[in-house]
Scaffold this motif. Structure first.
Motif, PDB file in Angstrom:
ATOM      1  N   MET A   1       0.844  -1.195   0.000  1.00 42.41           N
ATOM      2  CA  MET A   1       0.000   0.000   0.000  1.00 42.41           C
ATOM      3  C   MET A   1       0.885   1.253   0.000  1.00 42.41           C
ATOM      4  SD  MET A   1      -3.056  -1.289   0.043  1.00 42.41           S
ATOM      5  CE  MET A   1      -4.249  -0.110   0.657  1.00 42.41           C
ATOM      6  N   TYR A   2       0.409   2.272  -0.715  1.00 46.22           N
ATOM      7  CA  TYR A   2       1.152   3.519  -0.845  1.00 46.22           C
ATOM      8  C   TYR A   2       0.536   4.611   0.022  1.00 46.22           C
ATOM      9  CZ  TYR A   2       3.358   1.227  -4.814  1.00 46.22           C
ATOM     10  OH  TYR A   2       4.053   0.364  -5.607  1.00 46.22           O
ATOM     11  N   SER A   3       1.262   5.715   0.153  1.00 44.36           N
ATOM     12  CA  SER A   3       0.790   6.862   0.921  1.00 44.36           C
ATOM     13  C   SER A   3      -0.506   7.409   0.328  1.00 44.36           C
ATOM     14  CB  SER A   3       1.865   7.954   0.915  1.00 44.36           C
ATOM     15  OG  SER A   3       1.353   9.160   1.449  1.00 44.36           O
ATOM     16  N   ASN A   4      -1.291   8.092   1.176  1.00 43.74           N
ATOM     17  CA  ASN A   4      -2.495   8.740   0.663  1.00 43.74           C
ATOM     18  C   ASN A   4      -2.225  10.170   0.188  1.00 43.74           C
ATOM     19  OD1 ASN A   4      -2.104   9.916   3.215  1.00 43.74           O
ATOM     20  ND2 ASN A   4      -4.308  10.244   3.506  1.00 43.74           N
ATOM     21  N   LYS A   5      -0.944  10.582   0.173  1.00 40.99           N
ATOM     22  CA  LYS A   5      -0.587  11.927  -0.276  1.00 40.99           C
ATOM     23  C   LYS A   5      -0.476  11.923  -1.803  1.00 40.99           C
ATOM     24  CE  LYS A   5      -0.374  13.433   3.918  1.00 40.99           C
ATOM     25  NZ  LYS A   5      -1.421  14.349   4.421  1.00 40.99           N
ATOM     26  N   GLU A   6      -1.328  12.676  -2.473  1.00 46.56           N
ATOM     27  CA  GLU A   6      -1.418  12.592  -3.921  1.00 46.56           C
ATOM     28  C   GLU A   6      -0.159  13.097  -4.606  1.00 46.56           C
ATOM     29  OE1 GLU A   6      -4.938  12.962  -7.228  1.00 46.56           O
ATOM     30  OE2 GLU A   6      -4.998  14.261  -5.469  1.00 46.56           O
ATOM     31  N   ASN A   7       0.432  14.188  -4.095  1.00 44.98           N
ATOM     32  CA  ASN A   7       1.651  14.682  -4.737  1.00 44.98           C
ATOM     33  C   ASN A   7       2.794  13.674  -4.604  1.00 44.98           C
ATOM     34  OD1 ASN A   7       2.020  15.121  -1.999  1.00 44.98           O
ATOM     35  ND2 ASN A   7       2.651  17.264  -2.197  1.00 44.98           N
ATOM     36  N   VAL A   8       2.846  12.953  -3.501  1.00 39.20           N
ATOM     37  CA  VAL A   8       3.879  11.924  -3.312  1.00 39.20           C
ATOM     38  C   VAL A   8       3.664  10.771  -4.292  1.00 39.20           C
ATOM     39  CG1 VAL A   8       4.859  10.274  -1.676  1.00 39.20           C
ATOM     40  CG2 VAL A   8       4.229  12.574  -0.904  1.00 39.20           C
ATOM     41  N   ASN A   9       2.414  10.386  -4.513  1.00 40.42           N
ATOM     42  CA  ASN A   9       2.131   9.285  -5.436  1.00 40.42           C
ATOM     43  C   ASN A   9       2.400   9.667  -6.892  1.00 40.42           C
ATOM     44  OD1 ASN A   9       1.419   7.659  -3.328  1.00 40.42           O
ATOM     45  ND2 ASN A   9      -0.775   7.968  -3.539  1.00 40.42           N
ATOM     46  N   ILE A  10       2.050  10.891  -7.262  1.00 41.85           N
ATOM     47  CA  ILE A  10       2.374  11.371  -8.613  1.00 41.85           C
ATOM     48  C   ILE A  10       3.887  11.349  -8.824  1.00 41.85           C
ATOM     49  CG2 ILE A  10       2.364  13.399 -10.117  1.00 41.85           C
ATOM     50  CD1 ILE A  10      -0.354  14.143  -8.845  1.00 41.85           C
ATOM     51  N   LEU A  11       4.604  11.851  -7.842  1.00 40.75           N
ATOM     52  CA  LEU A  11       6.073  11.871  -7.918  1.00 40.75           C
ATOM     53  C   LEU A  11       6.625  10.454  -8.051  1.00 40.75           C
ATOM     54  CD1 LEU A  11       8.887  13.144  -7.614  1.00 40.75           C
ATOM     55  CD2 LEU A  11       8.545  13.109  -5.133  1.00 40.75           C
ATOM     56  N   THR A  12       6.172   9.529  -7.220  1.00 45.69           N
ATOM     57  CA  THR A  12       6.693   8.161  -7.248  1.00 45.69           C
ATOM     58  C   THR A  12       6.457   7.504  -8.603  1.00 45.69           C
ATOM     59  OG1 THR A  12       6.169   7.998  -4.883  1.00 45.69           O
ATOM     60  CG2 THR A  12       6.694   5.946  -6.042  1.00 45.69           C
ATOM     61  N   ALA A  13       5.234   7.655  -9.130  1.00 49.05           N
ATOM     62  CA  ALA A  13       4.910   7.042 -10.417  1.00 49.05           C
ATOM     63  C   ALA A  13       5.803   7.566 -11.523  1.00 49.05           C
ATOM     64  CB  ALA A  13       3.434   7.290 -10.758  1.00 49.05           C
ATOM     65  N   LEU A  14       6.073   8.864 -11.519  1.00 50.74           N
ATOM     66  CA  LEU A  14       6.896   9.440 -12.575  1.00 50.74           C
ATOM     67  C   LEU A  14       8.374   9.114 -12.404  1.00 50.74           C
ATOM     68  CD1 LEU A  14       5.060  12.844 -13.096  1.00 50.74           C
ATOM     69  CD2 LEU A  14       5.316  10.985 -14.747  1.00 50.74           C
ATOM     70  N   LEU A  15       8.841   8.957 -11.172  1.00 55.31           N
ATOM     71  CA  LEU A  15      10.223   8.515 -10.972  1.00 55.31           C
ATOM     72  C   LEU A  15      10.444   7.160 -11.654  1.00 55.31           C
ATOM     73  CD1 LEU A  15      10.807   9.424  -7.210  1.00 55.31           C
ATOM     74  CD2 LEU A  15      11.862  10.533  -9.185  1.00 55.31           C
ATOM     75  N   VAL A  16       9.496   6.273 -11.499  1.00 59.68           N
ATOM     76  CA  VAL A  16       9.607   4.950 -12.121  1.00 59.68           C
ATOM     77  C   VAL A  16       9.597   5.073 -13.641  1.00 59.68           C
ATOM     78  CG1 VAL A  16       8.498   2.714 -12.423  1.00 59.68           C
ATOM     79  CG2 VAL A  16       8.597   3.757 -10.161  1.00 59.68           C
ATOM     80  N   SER A  17       8.652   5.848 -14.184  1.00 56.31           N
ATOM     81  CA  SER A  17       8.533   5.923 -15.641  1.00 56.31           C
ATOM     82  C   SER A  17       9.708   6.646 -16.278  1.00 56.31           C
ATOM     83  CB  SER A  17       7.219   6.606 -16.033  1.00 56.31           C
ATOM     84  OG  SER A  17       7.181   7.939 -15.569  1.00 56.31           O
ATOM     85  N   HIS A  18      10.421   7.483 -15.506  1.00 60.89           N
ATOM     86  CA  HIS A  18      11.606   8.170 -16.033  1.00 60.89           C
ATOM     87  C   HIS A  18      12.896   7.395 -15.760  1.00 60.89           C
ATOM     88  CE1 HIS A  18      10.215  12.070 -17.637  1.00 60.89           C
ATOM     89  NE2 HIS A  18       9.200  11.916 -16.808  1.00 60.89           N
ATOM     90  N   GLY A  19      12.779   6.175 -15.274  1.00 59.14           N
ATOM     91  CA  GLY A  19      13.947   5.301 -15.212  1.00 59.14           C
ATOM     92  C   GLY A  19      14.733   5.311 -13.928  1.00 59.14           C
ATOM     93  N   VAL A  20      14.215   5.878 -12.845  1.00 57.20           N
ATOM     94  CA  VAL A  20      14.929   5.849 -11.570  1.00 57.20           C
ATOM     95  C   VAL A  20      14.856   4.446 -10.989  1.00 57.20           C
ATOM     96  CG1 VAL A  20      14.924   6.681  -9.182  1.00 57.20           C
ATOM     97  CG2 VAL A  20      14.587   8.286 -11.073  1.00 57.20           C
ATOM     98  N   ARG A  21      16.009   3.899 -10.635  1.00 57.72           N
ATOM     99  CA  ARG A  21      16.068   2.546 -10.079  1.00 57.72           C
ATOM    100  C   ARG A  21      16.775   2.491  -8.730  1.00 57.72           C
ATOM    101  NH1 ARG A  21      12.663   2.576 -13.038  1.00 57.72           N
ATOM    102  NH2 ARG A  21      12.285   1.332 -14.919  1.00 57.72           N
ATOM    103  N   HIS A  22      17.415   3.581  -8.315  1.00 56.19           N
ATOM    104  CA  HIS A  22      18.115   3.616  -7.030  1.00 56.19           C
ATOM    105  C   HIS A  22      17.783   4.910  -6.304  1.00 56.19           C
ATOM    106  CE1 HIS A  22      20.617   0.051  -7.684  1.00 56.19           C
ATOM    107  NE2 HIS A  22      20.742   0.459  -8.936  1.00 56.19           N
ATOM    108  N   ALA A  23      17.568   4.800  -4.975  1.00 57.40           N
ATOM    109  CA  ALA A  23      17.277   5.972  -4.150  1.00 57.40           C
ATOM    110  C   ALA A  23      18.056   5.868  -2.846  1.00 57.40           C
ATOM    111  CB  ALA A  23      15.785   6.074  -3.873  1.00 57.40           C
TER     112      ALA A  23
END
Length: 494
Positions: A1-23
């Protein structure tokens, strides 16, 4: 389950689609929703680092190893400011480090609330793009949040900063899946065949052409310039400059005598190091350099051949030189005997010795030339590769960045050669400084510290050497012995 914060979820989804694999993730409560999402996301590997000063350099090292964008995530307040040295270094290395900072809601800034300070644009000009995300309340604000994240993530070079205000309550993790977000892509500029032909033709048609490949490698250039002295016949009329910075001030002064310089870099920025740039070409400098080298092998210009003979002669002299027990002897033995692996050198004396003895490319944080973070950068690199990663480092650089070893992710592929002469040796070489009674204790920071205790508390295998035989045996151990934990050789030099 993910956070209920919408800006955090938008950010996370786009990090994945832009190729981020390490944090690289740092502790804190305000950034916990972001860290939670990153950890939940199966496409992203999280690497916890407690000290933000070190964390930024960890991310830089991971980018160096993968050449893929890497996140470093911190909580609100001064945690963000602690990233500044690493971000400045990433800026000059054009490293794709994505700084994500959690923030308090803007209405609480400057109201004596805990961990609040003005975070938007806190990293100034050392990031290529800085955005602060809204906490969306309607479709238009969702679109705006999506657009801001995309604008930051399509930056093809250099660090960016994404600031994320998060209102309380913070810890509700009730969203089953990440949203499907619009991804905006950028068609980057590239060198066309016509442009490539134009550049290499200009090089080959010059009477005295010179190819300068900056960081990560420019061996023996300083020694060569010193050897030729005032001989103007070695001065090029055309310089093709690719890569990063040069270590040698002497070489820079020499190349300022050249007729003109063409610079090839990824950004198209004017970097007029030699004060004679006439053209800047945006594109991959490695492609240009490889083509030039290919043509030189087919038909080597006399001027290039003359320089190759000079460098060959210097290499023979240096290889045959009998060097007494010293930092120089340690680097010479290390470079002579290493056969593989990724090598990081710290700034100051260490990288200058590498320029003399290394025959293969090395990494060094020469963007702003700071000693901070040299060990963390190598350690971060070691976390995302199975290759051996070596760090050759002086004592001040090591002790300044000792928290790099306070990390649960380190493995036996990290090997450290610590050159401990009890002070900043580079200050011994600065003419005139010896006249100051403050030089040794206050400028060069003389000390009697050892790394043994630091290694013991961090479960790092510790070796030491106080003479030539022990040093050579210790380097052989660094190079050849298997270990599940990092290995450090401390060479004590008077």
């Amino acid at each position: 389950m993910y956070s209920n914060k919408e800006n955090v979820n938008i950010l996370t989804a786009l990090l994945v689609s832009h190729g981020v694999r390490h944090a690289v993730v740092c502790p804190g409560s305000r950034n916990a929703p972001i860290v939670h999402n990153l950890n939940e996301c199966p496409d992203i590997a999280c690497h916890p680092v407690t000290d933000e000063r070190s964390a930024g350099f960890y991310a830089l090292g991971m980018w160096q190893a993968t050449r893929k964008p890497v996140v470093v995530c911190v909580t609100s307040g001064t945690a963000l400011l602690n990233l500044a040295p690493a971000v400045a270094e990433a800026y000059y290395q054009q490293a794709r480090v994505i700084v994500i900072s959690a923030d308090r809601p803007p209405q609480w800034i400057d109201q004596l609330d805990g961990q609040t300070l003005p975070q938007p644009d806190a990293l100034g000009r050392f990031v290529r793009k800085a955005v602060t995300l809204p906490e969306p309340r309607d479709d238009e604000e969702r679109w705006y949040c999506n657009r801001l994240v995309n604008e930051a993530l399509i930056v093809g070079h250099g660090p960016v900063h994404i600031n994320v205000p998060i209102s309380e309550p913070l810890f509700e993790f009730s969203v089953a899946t990440l949203p499907k977000e619009r991804k905006i892509e950028l068609l980057a500029a590239d060198i066309t065949p016509q442009t490539l032909s134009h550049v290499v033709r200009r090089f080959m048609n010059a009477s005295r052409p010179m190819l300068i490949a900056g960081q990560p490698w420019n061996p023996l250039l300083d020694e060569a310039v010193q050897a030729i002295g005032d001989d103007e016949s070695y001065v090029p009329d055309f310089v093709l400059y690719v890569g990063g910075s040069l270590v040698s001030k002497r070489a820079k002064r020499f190349l300022r005598k050249a007729g003109e310089t063409w610079v090839v870099n990824a950004t198209g920025e004017v970097t007029d190091t030699f004060m004679n740039v006439t053209q800047v070409i945006q594109g991959d400098g490695q492609v240009v350099a490889d083509q030039v080298r290919f043509l030189i092998e087919q038909d080597c210009p006399p001027f290039v051949k003359r320089w190759e003979e000079l460098l060959g002669s210097l290499r023979s002299q240096i290889d045959g030189r009998d060097v007494p027990f010293s930092s120089e002897a340690a680097v010479k033995y290390f470079e002579t005997h290493r056969r593989d692996g990724i090598v990081h050198y710290a700034n100051s004396t260490a990288i200058r010795l590498a320029n003399t003895y290394s025959r293969r490319p090395v990494f060094c944080n020469r963007g702003v030339n700071g000693i901070d973070g040299s060990l963390s950068t190598a350690a971060g690199c070691s976390c995302v590769t199975d290759e051996r990663v070596y760090c050759v480092i002086g004592d001040l650089s090591f002790f300044y960045d000792q928290n790099a070893l306070w990390n649960q992710n380190l493995r036996g592929n990290l090997r450290i050669l610590l050159l401990n002469n009890g002070h900043g040796a580079i200050f011994d070489t600065l003419p005139g400084l010896e006249q100051s009674p403050a030089r040794d204790r206050m400028v060069a920071a003389s000390h009697t510290t050892s790394a043994e205790g630091i290694c013991r508390q961090n479960n790092v295998v510790y070796l030491k050497a106080e003479n030539m035989d022990d040093m050579q045996r210790g380097i052989d151990t660094l190079l050849n012995t298997e270990s599940h934990r990092p290995v450090l050789l401390e060479v004590f030099i008077e």
